[in-house]
Design an enzyme around this catalytic site. Structure first.
Site, PDB file in Angstrom:
ATOM      1  N   LYS A  55      21.848   0.380  22.964  1.00 10.28           N
ATOM      2  CA  LYS A  55      22.859   1.250  22.891  1.00 10.28           C
ATOM      3  C   LYS A  55      24.151   0.202  23.564  1.00 10.28           C
ATOM      4  CE  LYS A  55      22.052   5.853  20.666  1.00 10.28           C
ATOM      5  NZ  LYS A  55      22.865   5.814  19.513  1.00 10.28           N
ATOM      6  N   SER A 309      13.470   0.357  21.881  1.00  8.50           N
ATOM      7  CA  SER A 309      14.889   0.352  21.640  1.00  8.50           C
ATOM      8  C   SER A 309      15.036   1.190  23.001  1.00  8.50           C
ATOM      9  CB  SER A 309      15.092   1.754  20.389  1.00  8.50           C
ATOM     10  OG  SER A 309      14.296   2.576  20.913  1.00  8.50           O
TER      11      SER A 309
END
Length: 507
Positions: A55, A309
């Protein structure tokens, strides 16, 4: 692939400003898992970013492109955690004020991570939607700039640099890349880049079975809003995907795979075994999808790649992960077996199990004629559970496979021996209580005054909600009132009266 829209995401990705804050993460082989499933498995280690999640790429690219006057007024975002840390870290790098609105149910490790990076945290509501609404109110009040978590071209382009790195790091053939989907920013950006340069590579999205907003939207041909989302993989718990991410994902994704909690827990264990690293549930989502796809397709000898992730895992959640990982890996079967209540029966049962290792065994005398046993057995493949049940039934033991029974896995295994046939009019429901002070009191306050609680089991699993099994004595004439209570309460629930695990061990 269909023609893309006017926005040139290839140029945006190639010129994205991410490396002032983010790093190029390694692409690592998983030798243990590769050998087990017969394919070459590669893992893109985005959990190794400074904030332990990809992110950061989109957040920094977005903030770095803001005019000076907007940076001086500060930025605001709403996030369940990973995007929040990316914005906080980026704002700290750029010297601007950041306010992060997070749901009150956000894991403490993510809240603390945001605060450590100098951002102001505002906890509001139970979901991302609640946090977003409050963030927009603060934008109106302060004039700060809102930084979207996924539905923004600069954020999408920043996330797309993951795809750019993969193709540079591995120019050899790749059969498929598996990418987690929440709001869709990573899937859109990575998918766009990969399909523009290597259209032969399949790009496959992965969502939890209880948070599949993108899959449903693509099937419907328009964005849909989910009534509820599962919170175990809080990093992808999004009720509605972005407008731009939906447009792009419809073009670039070959398909979307759905996986459950057990599969994610199994994938977390796989990564730990190969790397000694621990991913969060959404961080292991893509690998869980990869394994499910490989099993479905019978794939052999292919190069398959998954995005790791994120690694912002609450430590206390590990107890739930470890408990469910064996089932997610198809290494444990949970069975209910009925044997005669007589000397020698237990030995005969164990003889039928042969050399299989028993992982759990629960029993308490409750009937003069039959004994109901809750047993966990080591297996090597999911089909072996069905084979074992068939063998036991053929030997005269009544066996039932509970491996996929959520009530059995969450509650029954801790309640065996609690049968109470004298209890009348008992209704049993499985709830998800928000993990916050007052949730139980709210339940009891709204509950009918004349209904007795005959069973209650709660166990903290380190998640954002509490899994609770409740038995209530409700006369048949008051079942309509019970339904009103359940509807007004607002908690997710499931009627478990017909669950065979309840009948065998608690009814």
């Amino acid at each position: 692939m269909p023609a893309m829209a006017a926005t040139d995401y290839l140029e945006r990705i190639l010129t994205a400003r991410v490396y002032d804050a983010a790093v190029e993460t390694p692409l690592e082989e998983m030798p243990i898992l590769s050998a087990r499933i017969g394919n070459r498995i590669l893992l893109k280690r985005e959990d190794m970013q400074p904030v332990f999640t990809y992110k950061l790429r989109g957040a920094y690219n977005s903030l770095s492109r803001l005019p000076k006057e907007k940076l001086e007024r500060g930025v605001i975002t709403a996030s369940a955690g990973n995007h929040a840390q990316g914005v906080a870290y980026s704002a700290q790098k750029l010297g601007c004020r950041a306010v992060i609105v997070m749901p009150a149910t956000t894991p403490s490790i993510k809240v603390d991570g945001v605060r450590r990076r100098g951002a102001e945290v505002v906890l509001h509501g139970d979901s991302y939607s609640d946090a977003y609404a409050h963030a927009m109110e603060l934008v109106q009040q302060t004039g700060a700039t809102y930084v979207p978590p996924f539905d923004d071209p600069d954020v999408i382009a920043g996330q797309g640099t993951v795809g750019m790195e993969i193709l540079r790091q591995h120019p050899d053939p790749i059969h498929a890349i598996f990418v987690p989907i929440g709001g869709g920013g990573l899937a859109a950006g990575l998918g766009y880049y990969v399909k523009r340069l290597r259209p032969d590579i399949r790009v496959i999205g992965v969502e939890p079975v209880d948070s599949d907003a993108m899959r449903r939207s693509i099937e419907a041909g328009e964005r849909v809003t989910l009534d509820q989302v599962g919170l175990f993989a809080d990093g992808v718990a999004v009720k509605q995907v972005g407008e731009e991410t939906f447009r792009l994902c419809r073009q670039v994704l070959d398909e979307i795979i759905l996986v459950d909690t057990d599969a994610m827990c199994g994938a977390i264990k796989d990564v730990f075994e190969d790397s000694r690293s621990i991913l969060e549930p959404s961080g292991a989502l893509a690998l869980a999808g990869l394994k499910a796809w490989a099993a479905r397709e019978g794939a052999e000898g292919e190069t398959l790649l998954a995005i790791a992730s994120g690694a912002n895992m609450n430590f206390d959640r590990l107890r739930h992960v470890s408990e469910r990982a064996e089932i997610g890996e198809a290494r444990e079967a949970i069975l209910a077996v009925t044997i005669p209540e007589q000397p020698g029966s237990f030995r005969a049962f164990c003889e039928r199990l042969g050399n299989r290792a028993i992982t759990e065994f629960n029993y308490r005398a409750a009937d003069p004629n039959e004994a109901h046993i809750f047993v966990g057995v080591k297996i090597e493949a999911r089909r072996q559970a069905a084979e074992l049940v068939e063998q036991l039934n053929a030997a005269g033991f009544k066996a039932l496979d509970l491996t996929d029974n959520e009530m059995a896995k969450l509650h029954i295994r801790h309640l065996v021996g609690g049968r109470a046939p004298q209890i009348e009019h008992e209704l049993v429901y499985r709830f998800e209580f928000p993990e916050r002070p007052g949730a139980l009191l709210n339940f009891l306050t709204h509950m009918g005054r004349g209904w007795n609680i005959s069973l209650f089991h709660y166990r903290n699993h380190g998640a954002d909600f509490g899994r609770v099994l409740v038995g209530m004595q409700v006369p048949p004439a008051e079942e309509a009132a019970l339904q009103r209570f359940l509807d007004e309460l607002g908690y997710q629930y499931r009627d478990e009266r017909d669950n065979p695990a309840y009948a065998l061990f608690l009814g």
